[in-house]
Scaffold this active site. Structure first.
Site, PDB file in Angstrom:
ATOM      1  N   GLU A 144      17.073  -9.136   6.427  1.00 61.71           N
ATOM      2  CA  GLU A 144      15.851  -9.896   6.709  1.00 61.71           C
ATOM      3  C   GLU A 144      15.909 -11.091   5.761  1.00 61.71           C
ATOM      4  OE1 GLU A 144      11.041  -9.351   7.029  1.00 61.71           O
ATOM      5  OE2 GLU A 144      12.103  -8.519   5.336  1.00 61.71           O
ATOM      6  N   HIS A 167       8.029  -4.990  13.977  1.00 64.38           N
ATOM      7  CA  HIS A 167       6.784  -4.392  13.479  1.00 64.38           C
ATOM      8  C   HIS A 167       5.930  -5.374  12.682  1.00 64.38           C
ATOM      9  CE1 HIS A 167       9.598  -4.343  10.233  1.00 64.38           C
ATOM     10  NE2 HIS A 167       8.623  -4.079   9.382  1.00 64.38           N
ATOM     11  N   ASP A 168       6.446  -6.579  12.422  1.00 65.89           N
ATOM     12  CA  ASP A 168       5.689  -7.578  11.657  1.00 65.89           C
ATOM     13  C   ASP A 168       5.135  -8.700  12.528  1.00 65.89           C
ATOM     14  OD1 ASP A 168       6.232  -6.336   9.217  1.00 65.89           O
ATOM     15  OD2 ASP A 168       8.063  -7.500   8.887  1.00 65.89           O
ATOM     16  N   ASP A 211      -0.337  15.672  14.719  1.00 66.19           N
ATOM     17  CA  ASP A 211      -1.123  15.205  13.557  1.00 66.19           C
ATOM     18  C   ASP A 211      -1.509  13.735  13.683  1.00 66.19           C
ATOM     19  OD1 ASP A 211       1.262  13.934  13.081  1.00 66.19           O
ATOM     20  OD2 ASP A 211       1.585  14.769  11.073  1.00 66.19           O
ATOM     21  N   ASP A 255       4.659  11.397  18.415  1.00 63.88           N
ATOM     22  CA  ASP A 255       4.182  12.449  17.502  1.00 63.88           C
ATOM     23  C   ASP A 255       4.469  13.814  18.128  1.00 63.88           C
ATOM     24  OD1 ASP A 255       2.717  14.175  15.924  1.00 63.88           O
ATOM     25  OD2 ASP A 255       0.766  13.519  16.721  1.00 63.88           O
ATOM     26  N   ASP A 273      16.626   1.310   7.517  1.00 57.97           N
ATOM     27  CA  ASP A 273      16.037   0.227   6.737  1.00 57.97           C
ATOM     28  C   ASP A 273      16.391   0.450   5.269  1.00 57.97           C
ATOM     29  OD1 ASP A 273      14.138  -1.996   6.283  1.00 57.97           O
ATOM     30  OD2 ASP A 273      13.296  -1.335   8.189  1.00 57.97           O
ATOM     31  N   ASN A 332       3.943  16.863  16.595  1.00 58.66           N
ATOM     32  CA  ASN A 332       3.179  18.020  16.109  1.00 58.66           C
ATOM     33  C   ASN A 332       1.661  17.820  16.118  1.00 58.66           C
ATOM     34  OD1 ASN A 332       2.916  16.227  14.060  1.00 58.66           O
ATOM     35  ND2 ASN A 332       3.801  17.516  12.442  1.00 58.66           N
ATOM     36  N   ASP A 356      15.673  -5.161   3.911  1.00 64.76           N
ATOM     37  CA  ASP A 356      14.335  -5.736   3.802  1.00 64.76           C
ATOM     38  C   ASP A 356      14.300  -6.877   2.774  1.00 64.76           C
ATOM     39  OD1 ASP A 356      11.432  -5.135   4.561  1.00 64.76           O
ATOM     40  OD2 ASP A 356      11.301  -5.139   2.373  1.00 64.76           O
ATOM     41  N   ASP A 373       6.842  11.027  14.401  1.00 63.40           N
ATOM     42  CA  ASP A 373       7.740  11.737  13.495  1.00 63.40           C
ATOM     43  C   ASP A 373       9.151  11.814  14.071  1.00 63.40           C
ATOM     44  OD1 ASP A 373       7.560  13.872  15.401  1.00 63.40           O
ATOM     45  OD2 ASP A 373       5.651  14.440  14.475  1.00 63.40           O
TER      46      ASP A 373
HETATM   47  C1  NOJ Z   1       9.354  -6.925   5.362  1.00 72.94           C
HETATM   48  C2  NOJ Z   1       8.942  -5.782   6.204  1.00 72.94           C
HETATM   49  O1  NOJ Z   1       9.404  -5.978   7.509  1.00 72.94           O
HETATM   50  C3  NOJ Z   1       7.437  -5.697   6.102  1.00 72.94           C
HETATM   51  O2  NOJ Z   1       6.902  -4.801   7.031  1.00 72.94           O
HETATM   52  C4  NOJ Z   1       7.085  -5.324   4.677  1.00 72.94           C
HETATM   53  O3  NOJ Z   1       5.693  -5.371   4.515  1.00 72.94           O
HETATM   54  C5  NOJ Z   1       7.712  -6.276   3.679  1.00 72.94           C
HETATM   55  N1  NOJ Z   1       9.057  -6.616   3.985  1.00 72.94           N
HETATM   56  C6  NOJ Z   1       7.707  -5.670   2.305  1.00 72.94           C
HETATM   57  O4  NOJ Z   1       8.627  -4.625   2.235  1.00 72.94           O
END
Ligand code: NOJ
Length: 561
Positions: free
Chosen positions: A256, A326-327, A25, A21, A98, A23, A202, A29
């Site tokens: 994905e 991130h999932d 907040d 980050d 993405d 700035n 995605d 970013d």
């Molecule tokens: C896969 C993404 O990696 C995930 O973070 C997202 O919630 C779903 N697709 C829906 O876009």
């Protein structure tokens, strides 16, 4: 046009909200990313996958896009973005963005139009149907959203339902409409003209739905899969976007690809198919999470079987190598004792086990310092996946709440999304303000600043490993062979190319493990990588592995053909 540069790439995934980050907040970013590009260059990676930075109301943190050609104000401006890509390219780092086009945000102008009337020109951009029952108040079919509950939402304005395979603020696009496909092609070309090097697509295997949208086989959690995963027109649609956009630039397109298995991978990623360059597959992730979310005991043999199967795909296919994104939860907490005494050895061992394989490896932000899962109170979870699970369980059967909490403590996506731990101070060097989500209290110990100072740190090991891997023909092109498949403790494989062999030996257990290696025929091989400061320099008939120890030995190769 395609140089297939990605075969000699190591990717770093940035989840912008949690990276840096600039700035104060509390939200990461683009200027924060720019400030860390020298760090990434120094790490040695040469490509970045950037999770969405487009305009979005953030129901699913940017995976719900309201404007594909603009930057989310919280993240900065288009000028910031242009500076970022320039600065990446100056450092020899490619940028893969993405591309979220299975669905948009319900705040996207197309959907705003679409919902107005049945004859609106944008109506068919989305999937609208009449409801079932006399008054049409039942959803058109039994499909479920990946975030629980029906995949349909009733809309008063026209008295019809729209499909959303994710949250109700993420309506699915209707790819059967040629105009939608043209929009996607235009969006891709827009970003390619601005210099983007590729896309991570995605949930791309969801874009084609079965004709008539039939009911799915009963399943309370994931219903309908068989009617939209790798649906009837998937190849045709991917092929069209490839032909009219992706193949016109020197790109890397990684999809994905839920539902992509060893058996059907070729149809999606083989070079002669002109669809995807590589697929992010899920079989490895399902070894210890049934239906992708229910924790089951980790089984190394199953894990090895999945890796070996994908490694054995024909040479026209290219693998995506990952443990984290991130999932997914943090790999040190998932595959070992992430909070234990051997966290560092564990993080390094996992890195070796992955990066020596054939394919393009991805390092997810924080993985390079061995970041761990976080312990959260129920009210501290912020991600829609966990909060929806809690909401549904509470509504349907509250006595199951302790089980829901147990499952989320292992599986929630929040674990990956805690802010990056740059230093041990308040705010972890991530922000000077109030962070958008809780920072892992272990940042006092696990952080970049202290890893930079320590020659034996996880970070310095990653640098060594990445440098070893890049431009290394054996790792890029070599064959793969697994040894000792029935061993429940050790993952051992060989990579070989033009007479040179690497023997990779990884102890997945937090205990000493002896291993007879006399059958491998590599006696006398020389140590080239190790995650403990001292290990046997030459391979004998046996190796004695310490907790989470990883060693790589090299033999042959002097006499090239
Ligand atoms: C896969 C993404 O990696 C995930 O973070 C997202 O919630 C779903 N697709 C829906 O876009």
């Amino acid at each position: 046009m395609k140089s297939r540069w990605y075969k000699d790439a190591v990717f770093y995934q940035i989840y912008p909200r949690s990276f840096c980050d600039s700035n104060g907040d509390g939200i990461g970013d683009i200027r924060g990313i720019i400030s860390k590009l020298d760090y990434l260059k120094d790490l040695g990676i040469n490509a970045v996958w950037l999770s969405p930075v487009y305009a979005s109301p953030n129901d699913d943190n940017g995976y719900d896009i309201s404007d594909y050609r603009n930057i989310m104000p919280e993240f900065g401006t288009m000028e910031d973005w242009k500076e970022m890509i320039d600065e990446m390219h100056k450092r020899g780092i490619r940028l893969v963005m993405d591309l979220v086009v299975n669905h948009t945000s319900d705040e996207h102008a197309w959907f705003q139009e679409s919902r107005k009337s049945k004859d609106n020109p944008y109506r068919d951009y989305y999937i609208w149907r009449k409801g079932r029952g006399k008054d049409g108040k039942k959803p058109p079919n039994n499909w479920t959203s990946r975030f629980q509950g029906s995949a349909w939402e009733y809309d008063e304005a026209t008295g019809e339902w729209y499909l959303h395979l994710f949250s109700k603020k993420q309506p699915d696009l209707n790819w059967d409409n040629p105009k939608v496909r043209q929009e996607v092609i235009d969006i891709c070309n827009f970003w390619f003209e601005l210099g983007v090097d590729g896309f991570r697509c995605d949930v791309i295997t969801y874009i084609s739905k079965a004709e008539g949208l039939p009911n799915g086989k009963f399943n309370p959690f994931l219903c309908g899969d068989e009617h939209f995963i790798l649906g009837p027109h998937i190849h045709e649609y991917l092929n069209q976007v490839n032909r009219e956009s992706w193949s016109k630039y020197d790109t890397m397109i990684v999809g994905e690809a839920i539902g992509c298995t060893v058996d059907n991978a070729e149809s999606l990623v083989s070079e002669d198919r002109n669809e995807l360059d590589s697929a992010i597959t899920f079989e490895l992730m399902q070894v210890d999470f049934k239906w992708d979310f229910w924790p089951v005991k980790f089984n190394l043999k199953k894990f090895k079987a999945v890796q070996s199967a994908f490694q054995s795909l024909p040479d026209t296919c290219w693998n995506t190598l990952y443990y984290e994104n991130h999932d997914q939860p943090r790999s040190v907490s998932r595959y070992g004792n992430g909070n234990g005494y051997h966290r560092k050895e564990l993080a390094k061992m996992l890195a070796v086990s992955l990066h020596m394989l054939k394919g393009t490896p991805y390092v997810y932000q924080g993985q390079e310092i061995g970041m761990t899962n976080i312990a959260l109170e129920e009210k501290e979870y912020v991600d829609i996946m966990a909060t929806r699970v809690f909401e549904m369980v509470r509504k349907i059967f509250p006595p199951l709440m302790p089980i829901a909490r147990w499952a989320m403590a292992k599986r929630a996506r929040d674990h990956a999304r805690t802010p990056m731990q740059w230093n041990g101070k308040q705010g972890a060097g991530f922000t000077t303000g109030k962070p958008w989500m809780k920072i892992n209290p272990n940042h006092s110990d696990v952080n970049v600043e202290s890893d930079l100072k320590n020659p034996n740190s996880v970070l310095n090991f990653y640098k060594q490993l990445i440098a070893f891997r890049l431009h290394n023909d054996v790792i890029i092109h070599g064959t793969y062979k697994e040894y000792f498949h029935n061993n429940k403790n050790v993952y051992c494989y060989e990579r070989a190319y033009r007479g040179k062999r690497y023997i990779v030996i990884c102890n997945f257990k937090e205990k000493n493990v002896p291993l007879n290696v006399d059958t491998i025929g590599a006696k006398g091989a020389k140590l080239v990588l190790a995650n403990y400061p001292k290990a046997a320099e030459t391979m004998g008939d046996a190796v004695f592995l310490r907790p989470y120890e990883a060693v790589v030995y090299e033999i042959g190769g002097q006499t090239e053909a």
